[in-house]
Design an enzyme around this catalytic site. Structure first.
Site, PDB file in Angstrom:
ATOM      1  CB  THR A 161       3.207 -25.714  22.325  1.00  0.00           C
ATOM      2  OG1 THR A 161       4.589 -25.462  22.125  1.00  0.00           O
ATOM      3  CG2 THR A 161       2.984 -27.093  22.892  1.00  0.00           C
ATOM      4  CE  LYS A 187       6.543 -28.029  20.951  1.00  0.00           C
ATOM      5  NZ  LYS A 187       6.539 -27.690  22.429  1.00  0.00           N
ATOM      6  CB  THR A 198       9.658 -26.498  25.442  1.00  0.00           C
ATOM      7  OG1 THR A 198       9.701 -26.058  26.754  1.00  0.00           O
ATOM      8  CG2 THR A 198       8.263 -27.044  25.197  1.00  0.00           C
ATOM      9  CD  GLU A 285       8.066 -18.812  23.183  1.00  0.00           C
ATOM     10  OE1 GLU A 285       7.245 -19.708  23.408  1.00  0.00           O
ATOM     11  OE2 GLU A 285       8.734 -18.265  24.069  1.00  0.00           O
ATOM     12  CG  ASN A 414       7.778 -16.338  26.781  1.00  0.00           C
ATOM     13  OD1 ASN A 414       7.361 -17.477  26.954  1.00  0.00           O
ATOM     14  ND2 ASN A 414       8.628 -16.011  25.821  1.00  0.00           N
ATOM     15  CB  THR A 419      -3.783 -14.215  29.697  1.00  0.00           C
ATOM     16  OG1 THR A 419      -2.910 -13.757  28.674  1.00  0.00           O
ATOM     17  CG2 THR A 419      -3.201 -13.933  31.051  1.00  0.00           C
TER      18      THR A 419
END
Lengths: 419, 419
Positions: A161, A187, A198, A285, A414, A419
């Protein structure tokens, strides 16, 4: 960019006899991107799973548990396939979410001529939006059409993702000169925290392991790998870790802990799971640092893990790491408030513990170590890989957790995800 | 800039009979900045305190507890003064930290001609560095020299660290037409989380309240104010909240909950403490949004608070708020994993709870509410003040917590704090 996560060398990833993988581009969220994966599992395999403890667990997680229970109850002979979509988590989707997960299994069951209950479904991506079922179902025949044994590297890409890089690992162990292969993919990059995140992890081996024993090992391995990582403390609705043993290897069966070669196999499986778990942190991230927190000398493993995560989750520690700032005060403060989540730490004596950055003693006797000079701490902090060790001197238990730093890019990723 | 935190109107801040305040610029960390505060307390006052639960609590916190115990044991007649320095927390400073805290009290005791044990010391700022004692001690005579009753607004400035704005609040209640004044100041912007945070709060009233009853009220008020806020989940080593009742008002004494006017006084004190606690969040490091999380229909207050903080601490929720993104999925996920920290939530039924943004129902029956359209959610998120309400429908308990969003500036402030 991920922290010290080497690109996958396709030659290093072994296929597993009894496992075929096929992918499709079904436009679930993005166009021209692998987003659907089918894993075919040979008859007679053992399949074990560990799932998120989030009360808002996704419909596919609930269905996975139901289908694994059907195997235990002998309603079906075993699990024959996994189906994984990315782009949409099918979580927080109420009754229709379950209808969609069941429809996914039923459609795939017809194409593969297997029972719908023998399929485990997985979804990852945006929460609270319904699966685009027409696209997903239309992709299934394409995924089945290209099932092959050597699709592991593409499979690692198909489940991504917000991941920057695909994650795969292989190892081999031999028992009486007979090879056992172990290969896995994972992942996950954000919303990472036990138990679990996740994250999706799939490991297959051709070892021959009975179902009940595989269940036992899988739980242990999970606690030492995927349950030891945190990007942001958020536990997702969809986390799943699956271990498959096809039994196709000619090596002797592993039926219990005394089986010949068991410890070599166990270590190989643990190495694989830890590599895949740590790869998620390396690709955390916005991560610029890979941080290992070792906690030793605890009364219980829970004490050690709680202190490890108290440090590893602290936004103040993580922003200091981002700045390569040897801010030991924030680490000590995080140790000090770990008692919030572990009652036995309420009598922790902060005057007898020691704190190390790398191998540099930075704090002891309730304050900065007399021998410490900040240049030494700064040298440790400047590296991309930082080890923090806490020696509590109150018992013999220990734990290691892995985390990453907290950067501008974490906020950016995040704040802009939808968007 | 702080979120909707009005500038202090000096005319609105009442002095408290029996309290004098004096400050100095003693160059502890920065030059030409108020960084030392002395609060003189009239004989016969009651003084209550609540302190951090961090195991690495700072030396002054340990000394405060010891001096308050001396009052309880009648070793001294009462607390006569508070001394507060900013710029250095005197935490994680080992034995020398305690020597320095004691020396601070002893020096001030000589200047004021009071017992050293009747002084409560407080420090806030960088951890793990020793106090610059020469500068601090040299500042004490200057602070004592300018003790006056109307220094409250300057006092609010003198205790700031990374705060952008000073925080002060006053209210009055009357009993039988006799006035009671309540005035308080607070500081804190980061490392904010119960129980408690890098926050200091001081509230004084001229009400007449016996020591034991003031202790009881202070604990309750803390649980409904300073223990309901979180900027980043980090609990600091120095948090302290002090309530002083000088008894100088001509209003009748408040000796128990049935005393005439008690509920009006209690509400005034609670309003003051909540204003000062919320002011810390409004001035949260990098904050652009002020977020109120209400959790209703819980079995216990612990359930309600745990869910409130699970939402209020989630970096994913907080970055979404920063982006004005009505990302209900992240809020639901945070509700779902609250059971990690509150065992009774393991049987939480996610199909019967309701989630509101402002007064808009956004989720029910385990998914997005049928009536919800995202424009309504977006309108709520665009505001600087966001209310989130969770209705659990499983009991009658509730809690409210206050938090802020997570922005680029939070990372910037905390990555650059020491440079």
């Amino acid at each position: 960019m991920p922290v010290n996560l080497p690109e996958i060398n396709p030659a290093s990833i072994h296929s597993i006899d009894g496992i075929r993988l096929g992918w499709a581009e079904s436009n679930i969220k993005h166009k021209n991107r692998k987003d659907l994966l089918v894993i075919e599992i040979a008859q007679g395999s053992s399949v074990s799973g560990v799932f998120t403890q989030n009360r808002f667990c996704a419909a596919p997680v609930t269905l996975c548990k139901k289908h694994l229970a059907a195997v235990k109850n002998n309603d079906i002979t075993g699990i024959n396939a996994l189906v994984i979509n990315t782009g949409n988590a099918n979580a927080g989707t109420g009754e229709k979410g379950m209808v969609d997960a069941i429809a996914t299994c039923e459609t795939l069951a017809k194409i593969m001529a297997i029972p719908a209950e023998s399929i485990l479904p997985f979804s990852t991506g945006v929460i609270l939006e319904h699966l685009p079922m027409d696209k997903l179902l239309a992709g299934l025949p394409h995924a089945v059409d290209n099932l092959t044994e050597n699709n592991w590297v593409d499979a690692a890409s198909a489940i991504m993702t917000t991941d920057v890089a695909p994650k795969a690992f292989s190892t081999q162990v031999s028992i009486d000169k007979e090879l056992i292969n172990i290969t896995g993919i994972s992942k996950g990059a954000g919303m990472i925290h036990p138990n679990m995140a996740t994250m999706l992890g799939y490991v297959a081996t051709d070892a021959n392991i009975p179902q009940a024993f595989l269940d036992e090992i899988t739980k242990e391995i999970t606690d030492l790998s995927f349950n030891c990582i945190s990007v942001d403390g958020d536990t997702s609705t969809n986390d799943s870790f699956i271990v498959i043993a096809t039994g196709k290897s000619t090596a002797p069966a592993l039926t219990n802990r005394n089986s010949k070669g068991f410890s070599e196999f166990y270590n190989g499986l643990l190495e694989t799971a830890q590599y895949l778990a740590k790869a998620i942190i390396r690709d955390g991230e916005g991560a610029t640092k890979f941080i290992t927190v070792n906690v030793k000398g605890a009364l219980t493993i829970d004490e050690a893990k709680t202190i490890g995560f108290s440090i590893g989750k602290s936004p103040l520690v993580k922003t200091a790491m981002f700045a390569s700032d040897p801010n030991l005060g924030r680490v000590l403060a995080a140790i000090g408030y770990a008692s919030r989540e572990c009652k036995s730490l309420e009598n922790l004596d902060t005057n007898t513990l020691e704190l190390y950055f790398g191998d540099v003693l930075v704090a002891e006797k309730g304050g900065r170590a007399a021998s410490y000079n900040e240049d030494d701490g700064q040298a440790i902090m400047n590296a991309a890989e930082i080890d923090i060790t806490v020696e509590l001197h109150r018992g013999n238990e220990e734990a290691t957790i892995w985390t990453c730093d907290f950067s501008y890019d974490y906020v950016k990723i995040n704040a802009e995800y939808r968007t």
